[in-house]
Design a protein around this motif. Sequence first.
Motif, mmCIF file in Angstrom:
data_model
loop_
_atom_site.group_PDB
_atom_site.id
_atom_site.type_symbol
_atom_site.label_atom_id
_atom_site.label_comp_id
_atom_site.label_asym_id
_atom_site.label_seq_id
_atom_site.Cartn_x
_atom_site.Cartn_y
_atom_site.Cartn_z
ATOM 1 N N ARG A 92 -2.317 30.638 63.465
ATOM 2 C CA ARG A 92 -3.115 31.238 62.389
ATOM 3 C C ARG A 92 -2.821 32.720 62.224
ATOM 4 O O ARG A 92 -2.668 33.214 61.103
ATOM 5 C CB ARG A 92 -4.622 31.075 62.687
ATOM 6 N N GLN A 93 -2.745 33.436 63.344
ATOM 7 C CA GLN A 93 -2.606 34.880 63.281
ATOM 8 C C GLN A 93 -1.209 35.332 62.877
ATOM 9 O O GLN A 93 -1.028 36.505 62.513
ATOM 10 C CB GLN A 93 -2.953 35.493 64.651
ATOM 11 N N ASN A 94 -0.246 34.451 62.937
ATOM 12 C CA ASN A 94 1.124 34.840 62.621
ATOM 13 C C ASN A 94 1.654 34.118 61.388
ATOM 14 O O ASN A 94 1.646 34.662 60.285
ATOM 15 C CB ASN A 94 2.022 34.601 63.836
ATOM 16 N N ILE A 95 2.094 32.893 61.545
ATOM 17 C CA ILE A 95 2.718 32.170 60.432
ATOM 18 C C ILE A 95 1.760 31.983 59.267
ATOM 19 O O ILE A 95 2.097 32.258 58.110
ATOM 20 C CB ILE A 95 3.256 30.812 60.921
ATOM 21 N N LEU A 96 0.545 31.518 59.552
ATOM 22 C CA LEU A 96 -0.406 31.277 58.465
ATOM 23 C C LEU A 96 -0.843 32.582 57.820
ATOM 24 O O LEU A 96 -0.937 32.675 56.585
ATOM 25 C CB LEU A 96 -1.616 30.500 58.990
ATOM 26 N N ALA A 97 -1.120 33.599 58.628
ATOM 27 C CA ALA A 97 -1.549 34.887 58.074
ATOM 28 C C ALA A 97 -0.469 35.493 57.187
ATOM 29 O O ALA A 97 -0.764 36.051 56.117
ATOM 30 C CB ALA A 97 -1.904 35.852 59.201
ATOM 31 N N GLU A 98 0.792 35.388 57.583
ATOM 32 C CA GLU A 98 1.883 35.915 56.764
ATOM 33 C C GLU A 98 1.961 35.181 55.422
ATOM 34 O O GLU A 98 2.207 35.798 54.380
ATOM 35 C CB GLU A 98 3.204 35.796 57.522
ATOM 36 N N ALA A 99 1.754 33.879 55.460
ATOM 37 C CA ALA A 99 1.763 33.103 54.216
ATOM 38 C C ALA A 99 0.583 33.489 53.328
ATOM 39 O O ALA A 99 0.715 33.579 52.096
ATOM 40 C CB ALA A 99 1.746 31.608 54.526
ATOM 41 N N LEU A 100 -0.576 33.709 53.933
ATOM 42 C CA LEU A 100 -1.755 34.111 53.169
ATOM 43 C C LEU A 100 -1.541 35.479 52.515
ATOM 44 O O LEU A 100 -1.899 35.688 51.349
ATOM 45 C CB LEU A 100 -2.984 34.148 54.076
ATOM 46 N N ILE A 101 -0.947 36.398 53.244
ATOM 47 C CA ILE A 101 -0.664 37.726 52.688
ATOM 48 C C ILE A 101 0.304 37.622 51.512
ATOM 49 O O ILE A 101 0.124 38.258 50.475
ATOM 50 C CB ILE A 101 -0.109 38.659 53.781
ATOM 51 N N ALA A 102 1.335 36.796 51.678
ATOM 52 C CA ALA A 102 2.296 36.591 50.586
ATOM 53 C C ALA A 102 1.612 36.001 49.362
ATOM 54 O O ALA A 102 1.904 36.371 48.219
ATOM 55 C CB ALA A 102 3.430 35.687 51.061
ATOM 56 N N CYS A 103 0.682 35.092 49.604
ATOM 57 C CA CYS A 103 -0.066 34.457 48.513
ATOM 58 C C CYS A 103 -0.947 35.499 47.819
ATOM 59 O O CYS A 103 -1.010 35.555 46.583
ATOM 60 C CB CYS A 103 -0.916 33.325 49.086
ATOM 61 N N TYR A 104 -1.604 36.327 48.602
ATOM 62 C CA TYR A 104 -2.457 37.386 48.044
ATOM 63 C C TYR A 104 -1.643 38.360 47.204
ATOM 64 O O TYR A 104 -2.052 38.742 46.093
ATOM 65 C CB TYR A 104 -3.164 38.133 49.172
ATOM 66 N N GLU A 105 -0.494 38.769 47.711
ATOM 67 C CA GLU A 105 0.316 39.771 47.022
ATOM 68 C C GLU A 105 0.817 39.280 45.670
ATOM 69 O O GLU A 105 1.005 40.073 44.752
ATOM 70 C CB GLU A 105 1.488 40.190 47.910
ATOM 71 N N GLN A 106 1.001 37.979 45.534
ATOM 72 C CA GLN A 106 1.473 37.430 44.260
ATOM 73 C C GLN A 106 0.362 37.345 43.219
ATOM 74 O O GLN A 106 0.619 37.482 42.028
ATOM 75 C CB GLN A 106 2.096 36.039 44.481
ATOM 76 N N ASN A 107 -0.872 37.099 43.679
ATOM 77 C CA ASN A 107 -1.985 36.982 42.727
ATOM 78 C C ASN A 107 -3.287 37.394 43.425
ATOM 79 O O ASN A 107 -4.084 36.538 43.825
ATOM 80 C CB ASN A 107 -2.079 35.540 42.211
ATOM 81 N N PRO A 108 -3.510 38.701 43.580
ATOM 82 C CA PRO A 108 -4.684 39.189 44.324
ATOM 83 C C PRO A 108 -6.027 38.687 43.786
ATOM 84 O O PRO A 108 -6.900 38.281 44.562
ATOM 85 C CB PRO A 108 -4.575 40.710 44.203
ATOM 86 N N SER A 109 -6.196 38.710 42.472
ATOM 87 C CA SER A 109 -7.486 38.315 41.895
ATOM 88 C C SER A 109 -7.792 36.848 42.154
ATOM 89 O O SER A 109 -8.912 36.493 42.540
ATOM 90 C CB SER A 109 -7.498 38.584 40.386
#
Length: 203
Positions: A92-109
């Motif tokens: 969760r803290q590594n692979i999943l968190a990195e994917a979540l950040i990438a997802c956020y950066e593409q569409n923050p709202s």
Amino acid sequence: AMVGLISGQIPGGGSGLLELLMKAGAHPYVHISSLAIEVLSKLLSLDASFPARLLPLLQHRAIIPYVLHGPAPSLAASTTSGVDFCEFENFRQNILAEALIACYEQNPSYYMDSCTSAVEEFCSSSATVEVSFQLEAALFCLTAVAITVNGPSKKEGQGEGNHNDQLSRCTKALATKPVFLPANPLALAQLNRFLGMVRQTAQ
């Protein structure tokens, strides 16, 4: 190749390969899903609509595996995910968190609206102790992007980085003090991390 994969234009069935990756990403065994999620997160920047499709999968994978024995839940990571609790947290803290950040950066709202709606739903008066794990996961998805949200440009309120409305909705929902929270120390710990995120955003 990745552009052809997400557009479905790879000869011989690129869309089928993408569907296979999505199924692998949702697989309960961490060793399988982590490999797929690493690839899927690299596709986010290639299609503006892909974050809306991938985020629900990532949110679901953030839920800590558990079982119910009577009224109280207990962890069940090793039997349902193929790894122990520490290994699941590392995922969760590594692979999943990195994917979540990438997802956020593409569409923050969209990201913040989706996670906020989840928190509001899981804090409803009809929620049960089982929902506490889903609430913990929703809060994890919010705190996972805390550094990105509270970066220098975000704190200045530029662009889509100002999420005061969503954070206010979350705190209002959590202020109802869901009755199941005391039964899940993991949810309480994640709540504390979220409140730290809110304090940093307000500064």
